[in-house]
Design a protein around this motif. Structure first.
Motif, short mmCIF file in Angstrom:
data_model
loop_
_atom_site.label_atom_id
_atom_site.label_comp_id
_atom_site.label_asym_id
_atom_site.label_seq_id
_atom_site.Cartn_x
_atom_site.Cartn_y
_atom_site.Cartn_z
N UNK A 1 0.64 -1.69 0.31
CA UNK A 1 -0.12 0.47 -0.19
C UNK A 1 0.89 1.63 -0.25
N UNK A 2 2.70 1.14 0.37
CA UNK A 2 3.02 2.41 0.14
C UNK A 2 2.83 3.14 -0.78
N UNK A 3 3.80 4.59 -1.37
CA UNK A 3 3.93 4.91 -2.82
C UNK A 3 5.28 4.56 -3.08
N UNK A 4 4.63 4.24 -4.87
CA UNK A 4 6.20 3.89 -5.75
C UNK A 4 7.37 4.87 -5.19
N UNK A 5 8.70 4.61 -5.42
CA UNK A 5 9.61 5.01 -4.99
C UNK A 5 9.97 5.68 -6.06
N UNK A 6 10.66 6.82 -6.82
CA UNK A 6 11.50 6.86 -7.72
C UNK A 6 12.58 6.38 -8.30
N UNK A 7 11.46 5.57 -9.76
CA UNK A 7 11.81 4.75 -10.41
C UNK A 7 11.48 2.89 -10.21
N UNK A 8 10.89 2.54 -9.19
CA UNK A 8 9.91 2.10 -9.23
C UNK A 8 9.04 2.07 -10.24
N UNK A 9 8.67 0.04 -10.58
CA UNK A 9 7.65 0.44 -11.64
C UNK A 9 6.51 -0.70 -10.78
N UNK A 10 4.80 -0.28 -11.49
CA UNK A 10 4.13 -0.61 -10.70
C UNK A 10 3.98 -2.40 -11.75
N UNK A 11 4.52 -3.64 -11.14
CA UNK A 11 4.12 -5.27 -11.69
C UNK A 11 5.26 -5.32 -11.97
N UNK A 12 6.70 -4.64 -11.87
CA UNK A 12 8.12 -5.39 -11.48
C UNK A 12 8.84 -4.92 -9.92
N UNK A 13 8.12 -3.96 -9.08
CA UNK A 13 9.10 -3.52 -7.86
C UNK A 13 8.28 -4.40 -7.20
N UNK A 14 6.98 -4.29 -7.03
CA UNK A 14 5.82 -4.19 -5.71
C UNK A 14 3.97 -3.92 -7.06
N UNK A 15 3.47 -4.45 -6.76
CA UNK A 15 2.13 -4.00 -6.97
C UNK A 15 1.09 -3.63 -6.43
N UNK A 16 1.41 -1.99 -6.79
CA UNK A 16 0.94 -1.46 -5.90
C UNK A 16 -0.91 -0.67 -5.52
N UNK A 17 -1.29 -0.76 -4.33
CA UNK A 17 -2.34 -0.69 -4.71
C UNK A 17 -3.01 -0.16 -2.89
N UNK A 18 -4.43 0.23 -3.25
CA UNK A 18 -4.71 1.18 -2.53
C UNK A 18 -4.88 -0.14 -1.08
#
Length: 209
Positions: free
Chosen positions: A43-60
């Motif tokens: 649930x955390x926000x992506x950091x600079x350079x991070x990609x959704x689905x590659x580094x994490x699945x970013x969800x609410x």
């Protein structure tokens, strides 16, 4: 769960923040692309350079809670106010298909994973010293002094659980630690039961003589 020796190997890698775990895992995956990295949900926000689905699945937080209620996670934890979780569907599918899978999670998650996958291989990464860890965390320039002190306190707690892991690597020299991690994955693949299952035809050839 008691997988057959023809199924994939699940590697669980944990470390205190700043120990170099992510860099070591990236080096391993580059050297051995046959290992698949399990991508966790957070649930955390992506950091600079991070990609959704590659580094994490970013969800609410709402999405995370729905997945949790539906029993989709093998393990989950709250870290610094954010939730992290490992979805079980993809991991089980990959292992049953014979693919090796690697998980980067904290010691609490590693404990939970061991309950579901008792034959997984757990690896703990140690920094060379407490002072070296402090230097690394400060050198990243990502956190305030207050956050760094909190991470250092958490690191001491993390290291106290290192004895529950199957392997411990001290990351005092990156290349050496990288080779140690690679050696662990290779040695597990060479276990007798796995090799006999993998090379059934070869053993049958000699039995016919």
């Amino acid at each position: 769960m008691n997988p057959s020796h023809t199924s994939g190997v699940l590697y669980v890698v944990s470390a205190p923040s700043g120990a170099g775990k992510t860099s070591l895992v990236k080096a391993l995956l580059k050297t051995d692309p046959a290992i698949r990295l399990s991508v966790s949900h957070t649930t955390r926000a992506p950091r600079p350079g991070e990609t959704n689905g590659r580094d994490y699945h970013f969800v609410s937080r709402e999405q995370f809670q729905i997945m949790l209620a539906d029993g989709e996670f093998l393990e989950h934890a709250e870290v610094y106010g954010n939730f992290y979780g490992t979805a079980k569907g993809g991991i089980t599918h990959d292992l049953n298909a014979g693919h090796d899978v690697l998980l980067e999670i904290d010691w609490q998650g590693a404990d939970q994973i061991k309950l579901h996958f008792p034959h997984s291989a757990s690896i703990f990464i140690l920094p060379p010293s407490f002072s070296a860890l402090r230097t690394r965390l400060a050198g990243r320039g990502q956190d305030s002094d207050e956050v760094i002190e909190r991470r250092l306190a958490a690191a001491a707690h993390d290291v106290a659980h290192a004895g529950a892991f199957d392997y411990i690597i001290v990351n005092d020299d990156f290349e050496h630690a990288s080779q140690d991690l690679l050696a662990i994955t290779r040695s597990i693949r060479l276990e007798t039961a796995r090799q006999m299952a993998r090379h059934t035809a070869l053993f049958e050839e000699f039995r016919r003589i």
